[in-house]
Design a protein around this motif. Structure first.
Motif, PDB file in Angstrom:
ATOM      1  N   ILE A 127       9.125  37.290  23.627  1.00 54.16           N
ATOM      2  CA  ILE A 127       8.306  37.687  22.470  1.00 54.16           C
ATOM      3  C   ILE A 127       6.835  37.785  22.865  1.00 54.16           C
ATOM      4  CG2 ILE A 127       7.538  37.013  20.166  1.00 54.16           C
ATOM      5  CD1 ILE A 127      10.405  37.868  20.168  1.00 54.16           C
TER       6      ILE A 127
ATOM      7  N   HIS B  61      12.321  43.970  16.324  1.00 54.08           N
ATOM      8  CA  HIS B  61      12.505  43.251  17.593  1.00 54.08           C
ATOM      9  C   HIS B  61      13.784  42.413  17.519  1.00 54.08           C
ATOM     10  CE1 HIS B  61      11.705  40.858  21.142  1.00 54.08           C
ATOM     11  NE2 HIS B  61      10.656  41.627  21.421  1.00 54.08           N
TER      12      HIS B  61
ATOM     13  N   SER C  97       6.253  40.937  25.173  1.00 53.84           N
ATOM     14  CA  SER C  97       6.732  42.263  24.782  1.00 53.84           C
ATOM     15  C   SER C  97       6.096  42.753  23.491  1.00 53.84           C
ATOM     16  CB  SER C  97       8.262  42.259  24.630  1.00 53.84           C
ATOM     17  OG  SER C  97       8.679  41.428  23.559  1.00 53.84           O
ATOM     18  N   VAL C  98       5.841  41.855  22.542  1.00 52.80           N
ATOM     19  CA  VAL C  98       5.311  42.276  21.242  1.00 52.80           C
ATOM     20  C   VAL C  98       3.920  42.904  21.347  1.00 52.80           C
ATOM     21  CG1 VAL C  98       4.508  41.402  19.000  1.00 52.80           C
ATOM     22  CG2 VAL C  98       6.754  40.740  19.872  1.00 52.80           C
TER      23      VAL C  98
END
Length: 276
Positions: free
Chosen positions: A243, A206, A246-247
């Motif tokens: 974060i 990422h 999206s993670v």
């Protein structure tokens, strides 16, 4: 005609005229000096707020105005006193009016007091993300009576300062680096080390996850139907929500690709045949 002017005692008017002229000149002088001093006092108090970055300009602008108007009030009383006006009753009247206004505006005064404390201690500043009075958003304005937040759905929320001060305030922008806590569960039959490696790979790829401090990925709980991992990648404050949102999707796709089961709650039902 000559007898008319002779009948006027001009000498009796001269002292009074001189006294009035003197009082007018002194009153004008007091007024000019008072205006000058009040302006200097305002600039001096406001300059304190400009001198130190931690101090808020709004607060010291307010303090400067209070000092200026207080000086002007004394100047006004001094001017009236030059013309023989009894000022004791005026001072008492102003005091009584101030008390009445204070009692009538108790809620407003509590917001003002809270606003002063917020501007002095500055638990949050404009353009920071904070959670106050149960509302989360970007701080767009702080004044002596209210704090204005902009929420993510673009609403303008105006909160009285009295509802903020004295309660929990969470400043999400205070530290430059933040941790983002997430939880992911895998089935009991899955290889825990393999699941951890998959999650770590997602975090390593990422672009906004920091290498230092390193992400934290550990088993946190043995749940009813899953082994839960607590996952805490670190990022800069401005990337927190990127974060956070999206993670989870990336981890879900990576676990599916690795054939690692993400269980859902289920219940085992045992049927008993009582006819036997």
């Amino acid at each position: 005609m000559e007898s008319f002017f002779q009948s006027l005692d001009l000498n009796s008017y001269v002292p009074g005229a001189i006294a009035w002229a003197t009082n007018i000149l002194l009153a004008a002088l007091i007024l000019i000096i008072g205006l000058w001093i009040s302006g200097k006092a305002y600039k001096a108090v406001y300059g304190i707020g400009k001198k130190y970055e931690r101090l808020d300009d709004t607060l010291f602008r307010f303090f400067g105005s209070c000092v200026r108007y207080l000086i002007l009030a004394f100047v006004f009383i001094a001017v009236l006193n030059r013309f023989g006006v009894e000022t004791t009753s005026i001072v008492a009247l102003i005091g009584a009016a101030g008390l009445a206004v204070g009692l009538a505006l108790q809620g407003t005064m509590s917001n003002l007091a809270a606003g002063v404390m917020l501007l002095i201690f500055r638990p949050y500043k404009v353009d920071e993300f904070a959670e106050v009075a149960g509302t989360f958003g970007k701080v767009t304005e702080i004044d002596l009576f209210t704090t204005v937040l902009q929420t993510f759905d673009n609403q303008k929320i105006i909160i009285p300062n009295g509802e903020i001060w004295g309660k929990q305030i969470t400043n999400h922008s205070f530290h430059e680096i933040r941790g983002v806590d997430m939880t992911f569960g895998v089935a009991y039959d899955e290889d825990i080390d393999k699941a951890r490696a998959v999650i770590n790979k997602v975090l390593a790829e990422h672009p906004h996850v920091l290498k230092d401090p390193a992400p934290f990925v550990e088993v946190s709980e043995l749940n009813n139907s899953s082994v839960d991992f607590i996952v805490r990648p670190f990022c800069k404050g401005e990337h927190y929500f990127d974060i956070k949102f999206s993670v989870p999707e990336l981890v879900k796709k990576a676990l599916d690709e690795a054939k690692i089961e993400i269980p859902f709650p289920h219940r085992k039902v045992i049927l008993v045949n009582e006819s036997k």
